[in-house]
Write a protein that holds these residues in place. Structure first.
Motif, short mmCIF file in Angstrom:
data_model
loop_
_atom_site.label_atom_id
_atom_site.label_comp_id
_atom_site.label_asym_id
_atom_site.label_seq_id
_atom_site.Cartn_x
_atom_site.Cartn_y
_atom_site.Cartn_z
N THR A 16 28.88 -2.16 -17.89
CA THR A 16 29.10 -3.02 -18.14
C THR A 16 29.54 -4.65 -16.86
O THR A 16 29.90 -5.70 -16.68
N ARG A 17 28.57 -4.34 -15.78
CA ARG A 17 28.39 -4.92 -14.51
C ARG A 17 29.71 -5.11 -13.62
O ARG A 17 29.01 -6.37 -12.91
N THR A 18 30.72 -4.26 -13.93
CA THR A 18 31.26 -3.88 -12.40
C THR A 18 30.34 -3.34 -11.27
O THR A 18 29.63 -2.68 -11.01
N ILE A 19 30.56 -4.41 -10.01
CA ILE A 19 30.04 -4.63 -9.10
C ILE A 19 30.34 -4.18 -8.01
O ILE A 19 31.70 -4.21 -7.75
N ARG A 74 31.77 -15.16 -4.35
CA ARG A 74 32.81 -15.07 -5.76
C ARG A 74 32.04 -14.07 -6.73
O ARG A 74 30.21 -13.82 -5.73
N ARG A 75 32.10 -13.79 -7.72
CA ARG A 75 31.19 -12.70 -8.98
C ARG A 75 30.19 -13.61 -8.79
O ARG A 75 28.97 -13.03 -9.28
N SER A 76 30.20 -14.94 -9.73
CA SER A 76 29.30 -15.42 -9.85
C SER A 76 28.42 -15.50 -8.86
O SER A 76 26.41 -15.41 -9.06
N THR A 77 28.24 -16.19 -7.93
CA THR A 77 27.52 -15.64 -7.20
C THR A 77 26.55 -14.13 -6.48
O THR A 77 25.53 -14.58 -6.15
N LYS A 78 27.58 -13.30 -6.82
CA LYS A 78 26.75 -11.88 -6.42
C LYS A 78 25.83 -11.77 -8.02
O LYS A 78 24.42 -11.50 -7.23
N LEU A 79 26.64 -11.82 -8.79
CA LEU A 79 25.18 -11.89 -10.57
C LEU A 79 24.50 -12.52 -9.82
O LEU A 79 23.25 -12.40 -9.86
#
Length: 95
Positions: A16-19, A74-79
């Protein structure tokens, strides 16, 4: 140079893309630990066992600074970082 060692900053996740971001000097060992659930806490609770991204350096201080930098994003930047080299979020450990 004597005593130099490769260090890795990595991002692992689950279906589920928990990182989760980490650092290690033995990527093979760390892959095994994540895959087997040996790492207690967040990674074992969330079944974080897919390797999505890694960087390498021979300087531990650079690796630790980079880990801290990525963790602060932020999560979006990591993704987006993962997508830059692994757009399909494949488990790199399967290679």
């Amino acid at each position: 140079m004597f005593g130099e060692r490769t260090h890795y900053v990595y991002i692992v996740g689950n279906a589920t893309r928990t990182i989760c971001v980490g650092v290690t000097n033995d990527l093979g060992r760390r892959v095994t630990e994540h895959k087997s659930g040996e790492i207690k806490g967040f990674t074992s609770r969330h079944d974080v066992n897919r390797f999505f991204y890694f960087e390498e350096t021979d300087d531990i201080s650079i690796a630790l600074k980079r880990e801290k930098q990525i963790k602060g994003w932020r999560r979006s930047t990591k993704l987006a970082l993962i997508r830059s080299t692994n757009p399909r979020f494949r488990d790199l450990a399967d290679k």
